[in-house]
Motif scaffolding. Sequence first.
Motif, short mmCIF file in Angstrom:
data_model
loop_
_atom_site.label_atom_id
_atom_site.label_comp_id
_atom_site.label_asym_id
_atom_site.label_seq_id
_atom_site.Cartn_x
_atom_site.Cartn_y
_atom_site.Cartn_z
N TYR A 145 0.84 -1.20 0.00
CA TYR A 145 0.00 0.00 0.00
C TYR A 145 0.87 1.25 0.00
N THR B 236 3.85 6.31 -9.46
CA THR B 236 4.14 7.71 -9.76
C THR B 236 5.50 7.85 -10.43
N PRO C 115 0.05 16.33 -4.11
CA PRO C 115 0.93 15.26 -4.62
C PRO C 115 0.34 13.86 -4.44
N PHE D 279 -1.85 13.12 -7.28
CA PHE D 279 -1.05 12.78 -8.46
C PHE D 279 -0.60 11.33 -8.39
N ALA D 280 -0.14 10.92 -7.21
CA ALA D 280 0.38 9.56 -7.05
C ALA D 280 -0.70 8.54 -7.36
N PHE D 281 -1.93 8.80 -6.89
CA PHE D 281 -2.98 7.82 -7.15
C PHE D 281 -3.46 7.87 -8.59
N ALA E 64 -1.47 8.41 -11.08
CA ALA E 64 -0.44 7.72 -11.84
C ALA E 64 -0.48 6.21 -11.58
N THR E 65 -1.12 5.81 -10.48
CA THR E 65 -1.13 4.39 -10.13
C THR E 65 -2.44 3.72 -10.53
N THR F 145 -4.54 5.00 -17.17
CA THR F 145 -3.30 4.48 -17.75
C THR F 145 -2.25 4.24 -16.66
N GLY F 146 -2.69 4.17 -15.40
CA GLY F 146 -1.76 4.04 -14.29
C GLY F 146 -1.07 2.68 -14.26
N LEU F 147 0.01 2.64 -13.47
CA LEU F 147 0.84 1.43 -13.41
C LEU F 147 0.06 0.23 -12.91
N LEU G 38 -10.10 5.26 -1.13
CA LEU G 38 -8.84 4.54 -1.24
C LEU G 38 -7.65 5.49 -1.12
N THR G 39 -7.79 6.66 -1.75
CA THR G 39 -6.71 7.65 -1.70
C THR G 39 -6.52 8.19 -0.28
#
Lengths: 263, 300
Positions: free
Chosen positions: A18, A26, B128, B131-133, B135-136, B140-142, B170-171
Amino acid sequence: MKRSRLGPWLLMLFGVLYFFVPLLGTFEFSLRYLRGVYSLEAYRIVLADPRFGATVTYSTALALATIVVGVVLVVPTAYWIQLRLPGLRPVVEFITLLPLVIPAIVLVFGYLRIYNSSSLLPLTGSERTTDLLLIFSYVTLALPYMYRAVDTGLRAIDVRSLTEAAQSLGAGWPMILFRVIFPNVRVAVLSGAFLTFAIVIGEFTMASLLDRPAFGPYLQLMGANRAYEPSALAIISFGITWACMGLIQVFGRGAHGQVAGAH
Amino acid sequence: MAQVTPLAVRPTPAAASGFSHVSWAWAGVLPFFVFALMFLILPTGLLVVGGFQDAQGHFTLRNLLDLFTPTILSSYLISIKVSAASAIGGAFIGFFLAYAAIAGGLPPWVRSTLMTFSGVASNFAGVPLAFAFLATLGRTGLATALLIKIFRFNIYSAGFNLLSFAGLTLTYMYFQIPLMVLIMAPAIDGLKREWREASAILGARGWQYWRYIALPILWPPLLGAALLLFANAFGAVATAYALTGSSLNIVTLVLYAQIRGDVLHNQNLGYALALGMILITGLSNAAYIWLRGRSERWLR
């Protein structure tokens, strides 16, 4: 009594996932700027953006000012409460907890009502005075953490004996505060300071609503308009948070755990 | 006589300093109280008063009643839902993580590492984090891409959307879980080994230890921490704003839009909106403080 350790380890694994998956996601995303290859192009563009430098500088200056004002406000108060007015401690503690109760957006709404340009004290009238108001807003946001850090530091030393020793050697109040008390709570003040820095540097709500060019609103603006640069910025912000928390750990070995910042 | 003078003079400065002693003591905390008045109490107080006034400044309950119009009510409800879900989820996971690290028989470095990382993660919030969530878990996130690649499972076709109640919850849990770990660690430390051993010697099973010993001691701090997490999520603005823009109508975003451009067409309704928020976070914090007081007598 033998208990299986599989469960605890699995929980830790979950925690690790998590915590790290969003960071990995990111980071991976921030490398995708050029089609087909991983590159640091997004970072290069962010770092070359003059607004990045300007907003980070602005927020850093504001954070430092917040720390100075916060320390000057909190240390003498906590010291005086401990030494002379222990009866007021619950009142002061209650007040320092208020910023956790009243959401930041509500506070800034109140400031805009009291200190608008047609009020008795028009702090939002000019850019400089708005900066001042923003500094005071941040002092308010950081108050719970700063006060608790300093108060814990003061409880660990013998304030009364130190004060009496200094007085019997002829020290005045400024001398006692700056030459005796401050150095003795240096570690506590530093951990409060780094935490304040971590809270202020990316703060969005207050800076945005007071319309000042801080790092938080810049982040939001980039997020609304760009694809890959925000990820690079998120990684940079994470680095800053990590550095602040690391410094707290380094300076405050074994000291109290702290909690939460501004969201 | 020369000797009497100093003696005669002496009481006067002592009395004077005794008198000024009182005013001096108050003066020492004056700056703090002036600051609190200017930047905490008056701004909040004026909003509260404004919530009960109409545009001309007359007393009215109209604004408070207007809070119960469908759009505003639904924004409160979404906020409460997101905050409650992220608080309950964060509290459960955070508690079990903290318990596993502290009392689960793991090597000591696990605990110190968890605490350090929790300190960082609980402060990694705001823009930030959004942004992290994105991008994840964005389209198209990882993580989204990996789930499709490895498990052939597209979370978006399954109905997941990051810009929704589930996504925001979740975030938020990214900072809620570590916050819970930090708050609960001292309480779990307070559970003495001897209690577990004594109960085992007396023949208690694992669930009996939890039912009759651990939970009765832990529930006040557990519930209190969950309430703190609730208030923490309820007042959050930046993460939600950067994540969803204004597509998710939580109450802080309604207030944000109101402050920027009077979208409610009634300044005083904005004050009432703020008043409602203060009431909700105030109540949950008050309950937290009360519960913490209750638990402290056991956890020494």
